[in-house]
Scaffold this motif. Structure first.
Motif, PDB file in Angstrom:
ATOM      1  N   ASP A   1       0.837  -1.204   0.000  1.00  0.00           N
ATOM      2  CA  ASP A   1       0.000   0.000   0.000  1.00  0.00           C
ATOM      3  C   ASP A   1       0.872   1.255   0.000  1.00  0.00           C
ATOM      4  O   ASP A   1       0.553   2.243  -0.649  1.00  0.00           O
ATOM      5  N   ALA A   2       1.989   1.178   0.736  1.00  0.00           N
ATOM      6  CA  ALA A   2       2.911   2.317   0.778  1.00  0.00           C
ATOM      7  C   ALA A   2       3.496   2.592  -0.601  1.00  0.00           C
ATOM      8  O   ALA A   2       3.641   3.749  -1.015  1.00  0.00           O
ATOM      9  N   VAL A   3       3.805   1.525  -1.322  1.00  0.00           N
ATOM     10  CA  VAL A   3       4.315   1.692  -2.681  1.00  0.00           C
ATOM     11  C   VAL A   3       3.269   2.406  -3.539  1.00  0.00           C
ATOM     12  O   VAL A   3       3.571   3.363  -4.245  1.00  0.00           O
ATOM     13  N   LEU A   4       2.056   1.940  -3.428  1.00  0.00           N
ATOM     14  CA  LEU A   4       0.974   2.530  -4.221  1.00  0.00           C
ATOM     15  C   LEU A   4       0.801   4.008  -3.899  1.00  0.00           C
ATOM     16  O   LEU A   4       0.610   4.829  -4.795  1.00  0.00           O
TER      17      LEU A   4
ATOM     18  N   SER B   1       3.099   6.025  -2.779  1.00  0.00           N
ATOM     19  CA  SER B   1       4.246   6.790  -3.276  1.00  0.00           C
ATOM     20  C   SER B   1       4.170   6.996  -4.787  1.00  0.00           C
ATOM     21  O   SER B   1       4.675   7.982  -5.324  1.00  0.00           O
ATOM     22  N   ILE B   2       3.544   6.076  -5.474  1.00  0.00           N
ATOM     23  CA  ILE B   2       3.361   6.239  -6.911  1.00  0.00           C
ATOM     24  C   ILE B   2       2.339   7.337  -7.179  1.00  0.00           C
ATOM     25  O   ILE B   2       2.525   8.199  -8.020  1.00  0.00           O
TER      26      ILE B   2
ATOM     27  N   LYS C   1      -2.479  -3.465  -6.677  1.00  0.00           N
ATOM     28  CA  LYS C   1      -1.639  -4.214  -5.756  1.00  0.00           C
ATOM     29  C   LYS C   1      -0.932  -5.363  -6.458  1.00  0.00           C
ATOM     30  O   LYS C   1       0.256  -5.628  -6.233  1.00  0.00           O
TER      31      LYS C   1
ATOM     32  N   ILE D   1       2.343  -4.708  -8.243  1.00  0.00           N
ATOM     33  CA  ILE D   1       3.558  -4.701  -7.422  1.00  0.00           C
ATOM     34  C   ILE D   1       4.119  -6.115  -7.303  1.00  0.00           C
ATOM     35  O   ILE D   1       5.319  -6.346  -7.467  1.00  0.00           O
TER      36      ILE D   1
ATOM     37  N   ALA E   1       6.877  -0.039 -11.432  1.00  0.00           N
ATOM     38  CA  ALA E   1       6.080  -0.467 -10.280  1.00  0.00           C
ATOM     39  C   ALA E   1       6.320   0.437  -9.077  1.00  0.00           C
ATOM     40  O   ALA E   1       5.594   0.373  -8.093  1.00  0.00           O
ATOM     41  N   GLY E   2       7.348   1.268  -9.161  1.00  0.00           N
ATOM     42  CA  GLY E   2       7.639   2.195  -8.063  1.00  0.00           C
ATOM     43  C   GLY E   2       8.553   1.611  -7.013  1.00  0.00           C
ATOM     44  O   GLY E   2       8.735   2.196  -5.941  1.00  0.00           O
TER      45      GLY E   2
ATOM     46  N   VAL F   1      11.483   1.506  -2.141  1.00  0.00           N
ATOM     47  CA  VAL F   1      10.594   0.936  -1.127  1.00  0.00           C
ATOM     48  C   VAL F   1      11.322  -0.153  -0.372  1.00  0.00           C
ATOM     49  O   VAL F   1      11.316  -1.317  -0.745  1.00  0.00           O
TER      50      VAL F   1
END
Lengths: 99, 99
Positions: free
Chosen positions: A91-94, A96-97, B12, B15, B62-63, B80
């Motif tokens: 979720d944190a990755v999402l 940050s994107i 999700k 990722i 994907a970040g 991340v």
DNA sequence: GGGATATTTGGTTATTATACCAAATAACAA
DNA sequence: TTGTTATTTGGTATAATAACCAAATATCCC
């Protein structure tokens, strides 16, 4: 990357592959608060039950969930709960994107 | 699963897909202790550099990692870091399967 | 500018994943 | 046993991935 490393990363990637589908992630979330019967997934999703069964099979073979047959029904539950905590990371990755 | 949930789980799963390849997991591990130049990956892996570049691209989109071009070279680093802690979880899954 | 090096992008092909339908299996009830 | 429900398995068509080669781009040095 040597042969041993290669095997290690291949095995690891299998776990990620097992989690690389929206329906399977949904299933994992559903199992967060305890076991569920296959029939419950069938009711909540608009896909063929054979499709759901195959998704469950993928997660089971990866070792992420376990099944328990009781009577006519099969119950699944999370075997590896640390998966849930990683979801927060994802979720944190999402986030940050998005920003 | 409603439309909003569906989008959430699709995002999700992207990722996880990005992490679903042995080479990409290896790259993530390589970046654990700081940034690395693409050329370093090229040296250590026995695949075409275009293949490596595409793997890096997948992780970047994907970040999970970020790139920084300095001169002729491009440096990648982990964006991340909580990904790393999940690796322990994945190892736990592998252990539980093995036993 | 022209050449050398580092990296990315496009094209093609082979492999893998997914969805649905149909059929098989398992458990229980009548 | 026969029927009914719950779930899995097999088959098939389609879509997504991944690898390589070749070509494009970017930067630096002369």
């Amino acid at each position: 990357m040597n042969k041993e490393d290669k095997k290690h990363y291949e095995a690891k990637s299998e776990i990620f592959k097992a989690l690389s589908h929206p329906t399977r992630l949904w299933i994992v979330d559903q199992l967060a608060d305890g076991e569920k019967c296959v029939c419950e997934f069938v009711d909540k999703l608009d896909v063929d039950f054979s499709t759901i069964s195959k998704h469950l099979s993928v997660l089971r073979h990866a070792g992420i969930i376990v099944s328990d047959k009781r009577g006519k029904q099969v119950y699944y539950s999370l075997q590896v709960t640390c998966v849930l905590s990683f979801m927060n990371c994802v979720d944190a990755v999402l986030e940050s994107i998005r920003n």
